[in-house]
Design an enzyme around this catalytic site. Sequence first.
Site, PDB file in Angstrom:
ATOM      1  N   ARG A   8      11.299  -6.246   4.454  1.00 31.98           N
ATOM      2  CA  ARG A   8      11.196  -4.952   5.061  1.00 31.98           C
ATOM      3  C   ARG A   8      11.713  -4.752   6.431  1.00 31.98           C
ATOM      4  O   ARG A   8      12.272  -3.777   6.719  1.00 31.98           O
ATOM      5  CB  ARG A   8       9.681  -4.462   5.118  1.00 31.98           C
ATOM      6  CG  ARG A   8       9.393  -2.851   5.246  1.00 31.98           C
ATOM      7  CD  ARG A   8       7.906  -2.505   5.114  1.00 31.98           C
ATOM      8  NE  ARG A   8       7.037  -3.165   6.151  1.00 31.98           N
ATOM      9  CZ  ARG A   8       5.775  -2.925   6.254  1.00 31.98           C
ATOM     10  NH1 ARG A   8       5.363  -2.116   5.411  1.00 31.98           N
ATOM     11  NH2 ARG A   8       5.040  -3.218   6.933  1.00 31.98           N
ATOM     12  N   ARG A  11      11.552  -1.930  11.338  1.00 31.13           N
ATOM     13  CA  ARG A  11      10.363  -1.888  12.019  1.00 31.13           C
ATOM     14  C   ARG A  11      10.306  -2.642  12.933  1.00 31.13           C
ATOM     15  O   ARG A  11      10.270  -3.972  12.944  1.00 31.13           O
ATOM     16  CB  ARG A  11       9.324  -1.989  10.678  1.00 31.13           C
ATOM     17  CG  ARG A  11       8.772  -0.734  10.110  1.00 31.13           C
ATOM     18  CD  ARG A  11       7.663  -0.868   9.165  1.00 31.13           C
ATOM     19  NE  ARG A  11       6.646  -1.302   9.914  1.00 31.13           N
ATOM     20  CZ  ARG A  11       5.349  -1.146   9.291  1.00 31.13           C
ATOM     21  NH1 ARG A  11       5.324  -0.456   8.130  1.00 31.13           N
ATOM     22  NH2 ARG A  11       4.400  -1.438   9.830  1.00 31.13           N
ATOM     23  N   LYS A  37       0.936  -1.324  -0.035  1.00 30.33           N
ATOM     24  CA  LYS A  37      -0.136  -0.126  -0.048  1.00 30.33           C
ATOM     25  C   LYS A  37       0.747   1.250   0.176  1.00 30.33           C
ATOM     26  O   LYS A  37       0.535   2.245  -0.660  1.00 30.33           O
ATOM     27  CB  LYS A  37      -0.856   0.017   1.146  1.00 30.33           C
ATOM     28  CG  LYS A  37      -1.990  -1.013   1.079  1.00 30.33           C
ATOM     29  CD  LYS A  37      -2.979  -0.713   2.370  1.00 30.33           C
ATOM     30  CE  LYS A  37      -2.145  -0.689   3.747  1.00 30.33           C
ATOM     31  NZ  LYS A  37      -2.191  -2.110   4.273  1.00 30.33           N
ATOM     32  N   ARG A  46      -0.868  -9.052  13.063  1.00 27.96           N
ATOM     33  CA  ARG A  46      -1.477  -8.021  12.266  1.00 27.96           C
ATOM     34  C   ARG A  46      -2.348  -8.568  11.231  1.00 27.96           C
ATOM     35  O   ARG A  46      -3.359  -8.092  10.881  1.00 27.96           O
ATOM     36  CB  ARG A  46      -0.297  -7.041  11.673  1.00 27.96           C
ATOM     37  CG  ARG A  46       0.443  -6.628  12.654  1.00 27.96           C
ATOM     38  CD  ARG A  46       0.819  -4.925  12.342  1.00 27.96           C
ATOM     39  NE  ARG A  46       1.363  -4.798  10.840  1.00 27.96           N
ATOM     40  CZ  ARG A  46       2.773  -5.165  10.447  1.00 27.96           C
ATOM     41  NH1 ARG A  46       3.402  -5.871  11.467  1.00 27.96           N
ATOM     42  NH2 ARG A  46       3.227  -4.840   9.432  1.00 27.96           N
ATOM     43  N   ARG A  52     -10.388   1.619   9.325  1.00 31.23           N
ATOM     44  CA  ARG A  52      -9.863   0.219   9.252  1.00 31.23           C
ATOM     45  C   ARG A  52     -11.008  -0.530  10.307  1.00 31.23           C
ATOM     46  O   ARG A  52     -10.714  -1.926  10.244  1.00 31.23           O
ATOM     47  CB  ARG A  52      -8.500   0.232  10.313  1.00 31.23           C
ATOM     48  CG  ARG A  52      -7.397  -0.334   9.549  1.00 31.23           C
ATOM     49  CD  ARG A  52      -6.098   0.075  10.316  1.00 31.23           C
ATOM     50  NE  ARG A  52      -5.024  -0.721  10.140  1.00 31.23           N
ATOM     51  CZ  ARG A  52      -3.762  -0.448   9.532  1.00 31.23           C
ATOM     52  NH1 ARG A  52      -3.832   0.658   9.115  1.00 31.23           N
ATOM     53  NH2 ARG A  52      -2.804  -1.430   9.668  1.00 31.23           N
TER      54      ARG A  52
HETATM   55  P1  ADP Z   1       0.579  -2.459   7.980  1.00 25.15           P
HETATM   56  O1  ADP Z   1       1.746  -2.485   7.311  1.00 25.15           O
HETATM   57  O2  ADP Z   1       0.509  -3.304   8.995  1.00 25.15           O
HETATM   58  O3  ADP Z   1      -0.543  -2.243   7.257  1.00 25.15           O
HETATM   59  P2  ADP Z   1       0.412   0.495   9.038  1.00 25.15           P
HETATM   60  O4  ADP Z   1       1.651   1.200   8.762  1.00 25.15           O
HETATM   61  O5  ADP Z   1      -0.800   0.774   8.048  1.00 25.15           O
HETATM   62  O6  ADP Z   1       0.713  -1.218   8.916  1.00 25.15           O
HETATM   63  O7  ADP Z   1      -0.047   0.587  10.425  1.00 25.15           O
HETATM   64  C1  ADP Z   1       0.699   0.108  11.433  1.00 25.15           C
HETATM   65  C2  ADP Z   1       0.329   0.229  12.975  1.00 25.15           C
HETATM   66  O8  ADP Z   1      -0.359   1.596  13.184  1.00 25.15           O
HETATM   67  C3  ADP Z   1      -0.906  -0.815  13.068  1.00 25.15           C
HETATM   68  O9  ADP Z   1      -0.734  -2.194  13.323  1.00 25.15           O
HETATM   69  C4  ADP Z   1      -1.798  -0.157  14.189  1.00 25.15           C
HETATM   70  O10 ADP Z   1      -1.211  -0.420  15.331  1.00 25.15           O
HETATM   71  C5  ADP Z   1      -1.613   1.313  13.952  1.00 25.15           C
HETATM   72  N1  ADP Z   1      -2.695   1.980  13.070  1.00 25.15           N
HETATM   73  C6  ADP Z   1      -2.665   2.313  11.806  1.00 25.15           C
HETATM   74  N2  ADP Z   1      -3.497   2.912  11.306  1.00 25.15           N
HETATM   75  C7  ADP Z   1      -4.533   2.502  12.298  1.00 25.15           C
HETATM   76  C8  ADP Z   1      -5.833   2.712  12.188  1.00 25.15           C
HETATM   77  N3  ADP Z   1      -6.681   3.393  11.113  1.00 25.15           N
HETATM   78  N4  ADP Z   1      -6.878   2.434  13.436  1.00 25.15           N
HETATM   79  C9  ADP Z   1      -5.894   1.842  14.508  1.00 25.15           C
HETATM   80  N5  ADP Z   1      -4.536   1.667  14.568  1.00 25.15           N
HETATM   81  C10 ADP Z   1      -3.745   1.977  13.474  1.00 25.15           C
END
Ligand code: ADP
Length: 199
Positions: free
Chosen positions: A131, A137, A17, A148, A92
């Site tokens: 990654r 990370r 994404k 996740r 989400r």
């Molecule tokens: P991923 O690669 O897992 O999709 P993101 O970079 O989108 O990761 O998000 C990393 C973390 O940030 C999530 O695992 C969560 O803890 C938090 N997070 C991000 N966006 C949201 C959201 N919309 N609602 C709740 N938590 C979020």
Amino acid sequence: MSGGTRLLIVGPPGAGKGTQAARISHAYGIPTISTGDIFRANIKNGTELGLKVKAIVDAGDYVPDELTNALVTDRLNEADAAGGFLLDGYPRTTDQVRYLDELLASHGHALDVVIRLVADQDEIVERLRRRALEQGRMDDSEEAIRHRQEVYTRETEPLIAMFRDRGLLLEVDGLGAIDDVAARIAAGLAGRGLQPRAA
Ligand code: ADP
């Protein structure tokens, strides 16, 4: 907030994404708003918000809706989002969808298209492991990745049906070269009447 293109990109963790979001942002001249990036930046800088969410994000759980919604509201009120935006990683949960709907509606707006990146689970785990090595990370340990993915399946997959029912869903195969995926997205958006800005 007025005029413009309002997009959302969804897909399981590691579907690419962030990479595609950067391409779309550039092509359409709209900012990407990534809640994950915002949380990570706050954690890195040791802000009050960062301290609050660090343990949650490291564990791969979702930050409480209230906190996330407030953060997105502030971000969407910034000047650069007035002409449209691409949301990455938000909404989400069903509560976040409801909240965003109302927020946009209060400005006479709505989402235009929801881009769904579809990708195979095994390929994703492999990508995320790479990654983790490259970017260090904290939430990219194999255990955290699996967690996740579970959280995504439970909390976020159900939203996809909702967007499909609204006729907003654009499904794109997320596997293959970055350029190929970007071209598929561009074709899909063009098919919905959304043209990139002139180069
Ligand atoms: P991923 O690669 O897992 O999709 P993101 O970079 O989108 O990761 O998000 C990393 C973390 O940030 C999530 O695992 C969560 O803890 C938090 N997070 C991000 N966006 C949201 C959201 N919309 N609602 C709740 N938590 C979020």
